[in-house]
Design an enzyme around this catalytic site. Structure first.
Site, PDB file in Angstrom:
ATOM      1  N   VAL A 138       0.869  -1.175   0.000  1.00 38.22           N
ATOM      2  CA  VAL A 138       0.000   0.000   0.000  1.00 38.22           C
ATOM      3  C   VAL A 138       0.907   1.226   0.000  1.00 38.22           C
ATOM      4  CG1 VAL A 138      -0.100  -0.034   2.539  1.00 38.22           C
ATOM      5  CG2 VAL A 138      -1.893   1.139   1.268  1.00 38.22           C
ATOM      6  N   VAL A 276       6.864  -4.725  -9.624  1.00 39.87           N
ATOM      7  CA  VAL A 276       8.171  -4.846 -10.284  1.00 39.87           C
ATOM      8  C   VAL A 276       8.612  -6.299 -10.258  1.00 39.87           C
ATOM      9  CG1 VAL A 276      10.588  -4.118 -10.254  1.00 39.87           C
ATOM     10  CG2 VAL A 276       8.784  -2.479  -9.683  1.00 39.87           C
ATOM     11  N   HIS A 553       9.881  -7.060  12.165  1.00 35.24           N
ATOM     12  CA  HIS A 553      11.064  -6.220  11.990  1.00 35.24           C
ATOM     13  C   HIS A 553      12.118  -6.930  11.143  1.00 35.24           C
ATOM     14  CE1 HIS A 553       9.931  -4.150  16.065  1.00 35.24           C
ATOM     15  NE2 HIS A 553       9.129  -3.814  15.072  1.00 35.24           N
TER      16      HIS A 553
END
Length: 621
Positions: A138, A276, A553
């Site tokens: 997003v 991509v 993370h």
């Protein structure tokens, strides 16, 4: 992103409608109209989706996430440069920016929905033994999905980077970049101008609402001998309410912060829903000259005059490099991908693993429960009219504590454990257990008996993992997701440090501050751990292995390091070794993950990385 918008808007509208039915004088129509106007304003500030893509740009930035939004902003400050920003996802919408709905966003198309490879050592109590790795698909990337905690880490984290040969990445070098982006909206912290600044794009504030349990958490810290600290200043060890990337009670993503204000720049083109698939690299000159991408099921090629910059994150950046022929030689050959440069791409995966489900019951109605919020019309009106109340809490997270378990009484320690305080629990919202992937069997046996109770939770988190994982290709098809081998608890030291974090959590629950609410450790054993005495060290070790979770993370998979570092993928100027015109600027370059929630360090990397690009092309100054 329309399906996400519709789903979340309907949730909000339905909740307000119910509130209005119970309290007809509260003006349902008025409040929804006002909020709808805010949504329209938000949508009007979103960078437009460029239809007329040029055949060539000076720079192509892949990924409009925590790093890419910053890079695109800073590079387009140079008016003679034109920049194309490619994002696989769609628009961020205003409903996404209600802080408490953070957990719901994982169930929308704004999430890449990655899962780890099933493990026989950890994640044992999760569905299919798979830990979940939400990543933002997003505008704003994972800064739209995260829990908004703004945390830089320790001075020693960055001094370590420099000691590893990364000149220019010590704490004194990177602190100005943390300050550059910051707009601190906490008056008592703003006074400390050495560590805080105002006027940057990224607003940092305290959520305006707190449960009494959050206050008790800080008081428990004082009772046990710790200080209340500003963990983004000189001392990290101690207790604090969370500093968050929020503004006026709403999420402040990197898209809202760095792209909305510059939507009028004519030298920035943004192409959304543009996936991509390959970096174009000349095999003879080893120069990156463009990218291939898919949009609306059509394949496109666009060229870069100067550089291609990968800001696709800790999972997608290594994935794309390997698909393009940059990565471990044997692995690429096994995937039938022509090798352009043999580098350790995908190795060195680090993450802050954590333990979920450690729950404490209370005898008062003081916790966060979604059913009570949605039944209490005042809470809804407080948010939709004033941007206040329980909906402003960051996915239920309210406070944190940092411990150095090797020196528990040292006030200036180097923390290895973080305790994340949540003013609710696994049973506080029907979706929360699915957010972490807890299996139906474990939920039914352990948590369903208390699903109507008020409770709170601490998530002990490992800040300095020794374990390292790896990202690998499943095959050579770009639309297939990569394999994530998190390799949690590769070293027993990680398990023992987390064990200390669990025991510290239980100790806090027994303080006077929490006993005022009758706090009691939920004592129904988790299936698979019943053979161990409840609360014994072996029981907690079993819990850690069963109720494992990621703090999202993921980092280190395109490691930064000097030329002498055999594991390095990029140099200290973030240029990919052996390939001209190609950089990586995102969390994947971290040589060692900071003892922090990684959004703030990623923004810092993007700020510094953009300056390195400007400097190398003679535009810094």
């Amino acid at each position: 992103m329309k399906s996400s918008t519709h789903f979340l808007f309907l949730v909000a509208a339905f909740a307000l409608r119910g509130a209005y039915a119970r309290n007809p004088n509260w003006g349902f129509t008025e409040h929804m109209l006002n909020y709808a106007m805010e949504m329209v304003k938000h949508a009007s500030e979103e960078p437009r989706d460029e239809v007329n893509i040029l055949p060539e740009y000076d720079f192509i930035v892949v990924g409009a996430g925590s790093a890419g939004c910053v890079v695109a902003n800073r590079l387009t400050e140079v008016s003679q440069w034109d920049v194309l920003l490619l994002e696989a996802g769609g628009e961020e919408n205003y409903i996404m920016d209600i802080p408490v709905v953070a957990m719901l966003l994982q169930f929308t198309d704004a999430n890449w929905n990655y899962k780890g490879v099933p493990s026989n050592k950890t994640c044992l109590g999760l569905t299919n033994r798979q830990c979940l790795f939400p990543r933002g698909k997003v505008m704003g990337g994972s800064s739209v999905l995260n829990y908004m905690i703004h945390n830089r880490g320790s001075r020693k984290d960055y001094d370590l980077w420099e000691d590893m040969g990364n000149i220019g990445w010590g704490y004194e070098d990177v602190l100005p970049y943390f300050l550059k982006s910051e707009d601190i909206a906490i008056p008592e912290l703003a006074k400390n101008t050495k560590y805080h600044s105002t006027g940057g794009y990224m607003t940092i504030s305290y959520p305006p609402y707190r449960t009494p349990l959050a206050e008790a958490f800080l008081q428990a810290g004082i009772e046990t001998g710790y200080q209340i600290v500003d963990y983004n200043a000189e001392t990290q060890t101690g207790f604090s309410f969370i500093q968050t990337s929020t503004k006026n009670g709403t999420r402040w993503s990197t898209s809202r912060a760095f792209l909305h204000p510059i939507r009028g720049r004519k030298n920035l083109h943004v192409s959304k829903r543009s996936y991509v698939t390959k970096i174009l690299i000349d095999h003879d000159t080893k120069r990156a000259y463009g990218v291939e991408y898919i949009r609306n099921k059509k394949r496109y090629v666009v060229h870069a005059r100067k550089e291609v910059i990968l800001s696709a994150g800790g999972i997608n950046s290594p994935h794309l490099l390997m698909l393009s022929g940059v990565g471990p030689k044997k692995h690429l050959e096994d995937m039938n991908i022509p090798v352009i440069e043999d580098l350790k791409v995908g190795y060195n995966l680090m993450d802050h693993m954590a333990v979920i489900g450690i729950t404490f019951l209370v005898n008062e109605s003081v916790s966060l429960r979604s059913d009570m919020v949605f039944q209490n019309g005042k809470d809804l009106i407080d948010y939709f009219r004033y941007h206040e109340g329980p909906l402003t809490t960051a996915g239920g997270v309210e406070a944190i504590a940092f411990y150095d378990t090797k020196n528990l009484k040292g006030i200036k320690g180097y923390p290895d454990i973080e305790l994340i305080f949540i003013g609710g629990s696994i049973v506080s919202d029907p979706t929360l257990r699915k957010t972490f992937g807890i299996s139906d069997y474990i939920y039914e046996r352990t948590y369903k008996p208390i699903q109507k109770s008020h409770a709170w939770m601490i998530i002990p988190t490992l800040l300095a993992p020794k374990s390292r994982g790896r990202i690998m290709l499943k095959d050579n098809k770009p639309l297939h997701k990569p394999l994530i081998f998190h390799n949690y608890l590769q070293y027993s030291d990680d398990l023992e440090t987390l064990l200390k974090g669990v025991k510290l959590s239980v100790d806090l629950s027994e303080t006077e501050a929490f006993q005022k609410f009758g706090s009691k450790l939920h004592d129904v054993p988790v299936p698979g751990c019943e053979q161990f005495a409840f609360r014994s060290d072996d029981y907690w070790r079993c819990i850690i292995k069963h109720l494992t979770c990621s703090m999202f993370h993921v980092s280190g998979t395109c490691k930064m390091g000097p030329a002498s570092d055999q594991g390095a993928v990029v140099d200290p100027r973030l240029r990919v070794y052996g390939i001209k015109g190609l950089r990586v600027i995102d969390s994947s370059i971290m040589p060692v993950v900071p003892r922090a929630h990684t959004n703030a360090p990623t923004v810092m990397i993007a700020e510094k990385g953009a300056d390195l690009v400007k400097e190398d092309w003679g535009q810094l100054g």
